[in-house]
Design a protein around this motif. Structure first.
Motif, PDB file in Angstrom:
ATOM      1  N   SER A   9     -18.619  12.659   0.485  1.00 17.72           N
ATOM      2  CA  SER A   9     -17.039  12.872   0.656  1.00 17.72           C
ATOM      3  C   SER A   9     -16.746  14.021   1.550  1.00 17.72           C
ATOM      4  N   ALA A  10     -17.545  14.867   1.763  1.00 10.06           N
ATOM      5  CA  ALA A  10     -17.346  16.171   2.903  1.00 10.06           C
ATOM      6  C   ALA A  10     -17.693  15.819   4.044  1.00 10.06           C
ATOM      7  N   ARG A  11     -18.243  14.862   4.438  1.00 10.70           N
ATOM      8  CA  ARG A  11     -18.843  14.613   5.857  1.00 10.70           C
ATOM      9  C   ARG A  11     -17.844  14.248   6.678  1.00 10.70           C
ATOM     10  N   PRO A  12     -16.415  13.571   6.216  1.00  8.45           N
ATOM     11  CA  PRO A  12     -15.576  13.214   7.288  1.00  8.45           C
ATOM     12  C   PRO A  12     -14.881  14.618   7.979  1.00  8.45           C
ATOM     13  N   VAL A  13     -14.754  15.696   7.106  1.00  7.57           N
ATOM     14  CA  VAL A  13     -13.989  16.801   7.392  1.00  7.57           C
ATOM     15  C   VAL A  13     -15.192  17.754   8.107  1.00  7.57           C
ATOM     16  N   ILE A  14     -16.573  17.573   7.954  1.00  5.39           N
ATOM     17  CA  ILE A  14     -17.400  18.231   8.917  1.00  5.39           C
ATOM     18  C   ILE A  14     -17.550  17.477  10.342  1.00  5.39           C
ATOM     19  N   LEU A  15     -17.295  16.218  10.151  1.00  8.97           N
ATOM     20  CA  LEU A  15     -17.470  15.357  11.283  1.00  8.97           C
ATOM     21  C   LEU A  15     -16.306  15.820  12.468  1.00  8.97           C
ATOM     22  N   MET A  16     -15.079  16.112  11.708  1.00 14.36           N
ATOM     23  CA  MET A  16     -13.849  16.542  12.450  1.00 14.36           C
ATOM     24  C   MET A  16     -13.770  18.012  12.814  1.00 14.36           C
ATOM     25  N   ALA A  17     -14.483  18.723  12.094  1.00 17.50           N
ATOM     26  CA  ALA A  17     -14.411  20.280  12.464  1.00 17.50           C
ATOM     27  C   ALA A  17     -15.670  20.617  13.448  1.00 17.50           C
ATOM     28  N   ASP A  18     -16.735  20.023  13.170  1.00 13.07           N
ATOM     29  CA  ASP A  18     -17.990  20.544  14.028  1.00 13.07           C
ATOM     30  C   ASP A  18     -18.457  19.498  15.074  1.00 13.07           C
ATOM     31  N   PHE A  19     -17.927  18.270  15.123  1.00 11.77           N
ATOM     32  CA  PHE A  19     -18.626  17.240  16.224  1.00 11.77           C
ATOM     33  C   PHE A  19     -17.520  16.686  16.953  1.00 11.77           C
ATOM     34  N   LEU A  20     -18.096  16.333  18.118  1.00  6.91           N
ATOM     35  CA  LEU A  20     -17.088  15.426  19.108  1.00  6.91           C
ATOM     36  C   LEU A  20     -17.951  14.053  19.313  1.00  6.91           C
ATOM     37  N   GLU A  21     -17.448  13.089  19.269  1.00  7.17           N
ATOM     38  CA  GLU A  21     -17.687  11.703  19.442  1.00  7.17           C
ATOM     39  C   GLU A  21     -17.487  11.070  20.545  1.00  7.17           C
ATOM     40  N   LYS A  22     -18.413  11.069  21.606  1.00  7.77           N
ATOM     41  CA  LYS A  22     -18.341  10.410  22.763  1.00  7.77           C
ATOM     42  C   LYS A  22     -18.611   9.106  23.033  1.00  7.77           C
ATOM     43  N   GLU A  23     -18.491   8.449  24.101  1.00 10.27           N
ATOM     44  CA  GLU A  23     -18.866   7.147  24.222  1.00 10.27           C
ATOM     45  C   GLU A  23     -19.904   6.398  23.740  1.00 10.27           C
ATOM     46  N   PRO A  24     -20.025   5.668  22.825  1.00  6.09           N
ATOM     47  CA  PRO A  24     -21.238   5.085  22.110  1.00  6.09           C
ATOM     48  C   PRO A  24     -22.121   4.444  22.973  1.00  6.09           C
ATOM     49  N   TRP A  25     -23.333   4.422  22.484  1.00  7.68           N
ATOM     50  CA  TRP A  25     -24.124   3.420  23.042  1.00  7.68           C
ATOM     51  C   TRP A  25     -24.059   1.759  22.993  1.00  7.68           C
ATOM     52  N   LYS A  26     -24.001   1.313  24.425  1.00  6.43           N
ATOM     53  CA  LYS A  26     -23.859  -0.143  24.262  1.00  6.43           C
ATOM     54  C   LYS A  26     -25.223  -0.643  24.662  1.00  6.43           C
TER      55      LYS A  26
END
Length: 321
Positions: A293-310
């Motif tokens: 349940s805490a992972r979405p918050v950590i994702l927003m706070a600590d990570f950037l999502e770049k263009e995904p693998w194709k």
């Protein structure tokens, strides 16, 4: 349809969850990337200076003392090794500073490069020889797999077309040359070189590669054993048709597993990789050690999502070429 290389499959073999976060989601830590981990930084530097050396050999240009200094300095700056040394001073103390790197390249020139100058004809350096192109490995009802092979160098040695890959290791010992067989990467170089050579009209048999290895640690001048370790060594893994066929089946099987993971969105977590990913903790350990349940918050706070693998298409550049 999958376009894969050894790096992708190595990540997947380490940990399916790591592969998902790093490649499929392409998540990167915020503020990460100022410096590379020590092994990767020195590996990049070594690859860069070797490219400079063998560009000179390909172009039949003499390498001077000034060139060697320029090679070391240019690659040192490109790889941002001053910042890496500040971030990890203990490991860089074992490797040596810029002056030590110049002396190391002088030693390489005298002990290895001059021999190569007599025995090698350089066919391509880095991305030459069509090696940005994909090579079909095989297909079945579930996947079609292409291999993207790109050795650092392709040479003719004693009449044999041979891919060369530049590697660094923590230190050279009696087991170093045995590390490259079995391997996911080396058979890919061998197979790709042969296929592409035939596409270009050359009927050749490619059955081995050269691994040009450098120690990241300066050998002690006064070792306890009394025998000084070498700074450079070469491995010559060779692969029969039977071994290449086995390698292709293994790559296709891994791609089938990736296809299953993508379809089910289920990625197995490997505990053994959490604390041993390139000699440090996994980049995603903070994420996976928290509650779901805490992972979405950590994702927003600590990570950037770049263009995904194709996985199902090559890059546009590869198609246009």
């Amino acid at each position: 349809m999958f376009f894969v290389d050894a790096s992708l499959l190595k990540s997947f073999s380490h940990c399916e969850r790591y592969f998902y976060l790093k490649h499929v989601k392409n998540l990167r830590q915020k503020g990460y990337g100022v410096t590379m981990p020590f092994p990767m930084a020195i590996g990049s530097w070594w690859s860069d200076v070797m490219e400079m050396f063998y560009n000179f050999l390909r172009d039949k240009r003499e390498v001077t003392q000034q060139d060697i200094q320029d090679f070391a300095l240019t690659a040192w700056s490109t790889c941002n090794l001053d910042a890496c040394a500040t971030a990890d001073p203990s490991k860089f103390e074992l490797f040596g500073d810029l002056a030590g790197a110049v002396l190391m390249l002088q030693e390489y020139y005298n002990s290895q490069y001059l021999v190569d100058k007599m025995n090698w004809k350089v066919v391509a350096v880095e991305e030459g020889f069509g090696l940005k192109k994909e090579v079909l490995l095989g297909e079945n009802s579930r996947v079609v797999v292409y291999w993207v092979g790109k050795p650092d160098l392709v040479v003719v040695e004693n009449g044999r077309l041979t891919p060369v890959d530049h590697k660094t290791v923590s230190r050279i010992d009696g087991l170093t040359i045995s590390r490259y067989k079995p391997s996911t990467q080396m058979p890919g170089y061998v197979h790709s070189c042969e296929v592409i050579a035939k596409q270009l009209g050359y009927e050749v048999r490619v059955d081995r590669c050269v691994v040009n290895i450098c120690s990241r640690t300066r050998p002690s001048d006064n070792p306890r054993s009394g025998k000084k370790r070498p700074r450079f060594i070469r491995a010559y893994p060779n692969f029969s048709r039977e071994e290449i066929d086995e390698w292709k089946r293994d790559v296709i099987a891994k791609c089938e597993r990736i296809a299953t993971c993508l379809k089910t969105n289920t990625w197995t977590w490997s505990e053994t990789s959490c604390h041993n990913m390139y000699m440090r903790q996994c980049d995603y350990i903070k994420l996976d050690s928290s509650t779901p349940s805490a992972r979405p918050v950590i994702l927003m706070a600590d990570f950037l999502e770049k263009e995904p693998w194709k996985p199902y298409e090559p890059t546009q550049k590869e198609v246009d070429d």
